[in-house]
Enzyme design. Structure first.
Site, mmCIF file in Angstrom:
data_model
loop_
_atom_site.group_PDB
_atom_site.id
_atom_site.type_symbol
_atom_site.label_atom_id
_atom_site.label_comp_id
_atom_site.label_asym_id
_atom_site.label_seq_id
_atom_site.Cartn_x
_atom_site.Cartn_y
_atom_site.Cartn_z
ATOM 1 C CG MET A 1 42.050 -36.591 21.047
ATOM 2 S SD MET A 1 42.128 -38.013 22.148
ATOM 3 C CE MET A 1 40.676 -37.698 23.143
ATOM 4 N NE ARG A 2 38.855 -34.627 14.495
ATOM 5 C CZ ARG A 2 37.636 -34.147 14.629
ATOM 6 N NH1 ARG A 2 36.613 -34.779 14.106
ATOM 7 N NH2 ARG A 2 37.424 -33.026 15.273
ATOM 8 C CG HIS B 1 42.827 -46.937 24.832
ATOM 9 N ND1 HIS B 1 42.091 -45.812 24.508
ATOM 10 C CD2 HIS B 1 42.273 -47.456 25.951
ATOM 11 C CE1 HIS B 1 41.120 -45.669 25.398
ATOM 12 N NE2 HIS B 1 41.206 -46.654 26.283
ATOM 13 N N GLY C 1 51.729 -34.897 22.325
ATOM 14 C CA GLY C 1 52.659 -35.598 21.439
ATOM 15 C C GLY C 1 53.905 -36.128 22.122
ATOM 16 C CG ASN D 1 53.099 -41.969 23.570
ATOM 17 O OD1 ASN D 1 53.743 -42.939 23.976
ATOM 18 N ND2 ASN D 1 52.133 -41.396 24.288
ATOM 19 C CG ASN E 1 44.431 -45.959 19.119
ATOM 20 O OD1 ASN E 1 44.938 -44.841 19.115
ATOM 21 N ND2 ASN E 1 43.472 -46.293 19.976
HETATM 22 C C1 GRF Z 1 48.289 -41.368 25.385
HETATM 23 O O1 GRF Z 1 48.037 -41.615 26.742
HETATM 24 C C2 GRF Z 1 47.584 -42.368 24.520
HETATM 25 O O2 GRF Z 1 47.414 -43.609 25.137
HETATM 26 C C3 GRF Z 1 46.240 -41.728 24.287
HETATM 27 O O3 GRF Z 1 46.515 -40.360 24.188
HETATM 28 C C4 GRF Z 1 47.663 -40.057 24.956
HETATM 29 C C5 GRF Z 1 48.594 -39.258 24.090
HETATM 30 O O4 GRF Z 1 49.648 -38.730 24.852
HETATM 31 N N1 GRF Z 1 45.591 -42.267 23.123
HETATM 32 P P1 GRF Z 1 50.779 -37.872 24.159
HETATM 33 O O5 GRF Z 1 50.079 -36.800 23.341
HETATM 34 O O6 GRF Z 1 51.571 -38.800 23.288
HETATM 35 O O7 GRF Z 1 51.583 -37.293 25.261
#
Ligand code: GRF
Length: 214
Positions: free
Chosen positions: A96-97, A115, A17, A19, A113
């Site tokens: 992750m879903r 990525h 988390g 982000n 999303n």
């Molecule tokens: C990120 O790299 C995002 O692009 C991918 O999952 C990761 C999540 O990172 N979908 P965090 O949990 O926000 O550190």
């Protein structure tokens, strides 16, 4: 001066988390253009993202998919929470879903999303490992609208990240995260301000309508 409208956001996460944390910090600093993280949803009840949400005093909904007969059943439960919190936009940040028909039906065109690759390259799991295994010189970050596919929705923003010969998973992930922590908030601000939206499969941007018809 007119006060900007508040726009409620839900962030979905399954892991660390970082982000989410970035969005929470910017929200606290009043730097999300009126966007507010009001709910964090996770399919991993023990994940760090949920701790971050609780520390920030944000409502959470954690569920174990195994406790439900199928995806529509748990998505109906999520939908009830989204409505309760008057959520307008859903941000998948390490969720992750695959999003299913219930959420897409209710929030189609309002789910984005993040990525860690330049889609359509390296969709799916471990995009960073895929880029290293492929030996590319450049990978990157994509923010896109979510459709029923795996990382297939219309692209809103992308930014390249160079892969150096001595990069390993950890160093490349750090570079990618640094870009994500900037790119995701900038997209969120654009959505909240109504500067970017989806029509069919086309990403529309305010100010571009005229030039496209010329
Ligand atoms: C990120 O790299 C995002 O692009 C991918 O999952 C990761 C999540 O990172 N979908 P965090 O949990 O926000 O550190």
């Amino acid at each position: 001066m007119t006060a900007s409208r508040t726009v409620n956001l839900a962030v979905f996460a399954s892991g660390s988390g970082s982000n989410l944390q970035r969005l929470l910090d910017l929200d606290r600093e009043g730097d999300l253009a009126g966007g507010r993280v009001v709910l964090v949803v996770s399919d991993k009840p023990d994940c760090r993202a949920l701790e971050r949400a609780r520390q920030a005093g944000v409502a959470t909904f954690a569920f174990n998919p195994k406790d439900y007969p199928d995806k529509p059943a748990y998505e109906r439960e999520i939908l009830a929470r989204l409505r309760e919190h008057h959520v307008e936009w859903i941000v998948l940040a390490g969720y992750m879903r695959l999003v299913g028909e219930v959420l897409l039906g209710a929030y189609g065109g309002r789910i984005i999303n993040l990525h860690p690759s330049l889609l359509p390259q390296f969709p799916g799991k471990d995009a960073i490992g895929q880029a290293l295994a492929a030996g590319v010189r450049e990978t990157g970050v994509t923010v896109h609208f979510v459709d029923e596919g795996m990382d297939t929705g219309p692209v809103i923003a992308q930014e390249p990240v160079p892969v150096d010969p001595d990069d390993d998973h950890e160093s490349l992930a750090a570079k990618i995260h640094a870009v994500e922590h900037r790119l995701l908030p900038s997209v969120v601000r654009s959505l909240v301000r109504g500067e970017v939206w989806l029509e069919g499969r086309r990403v529309c941007r305010r100010g571009e309508e005229r030039s496209e018809s010329l």
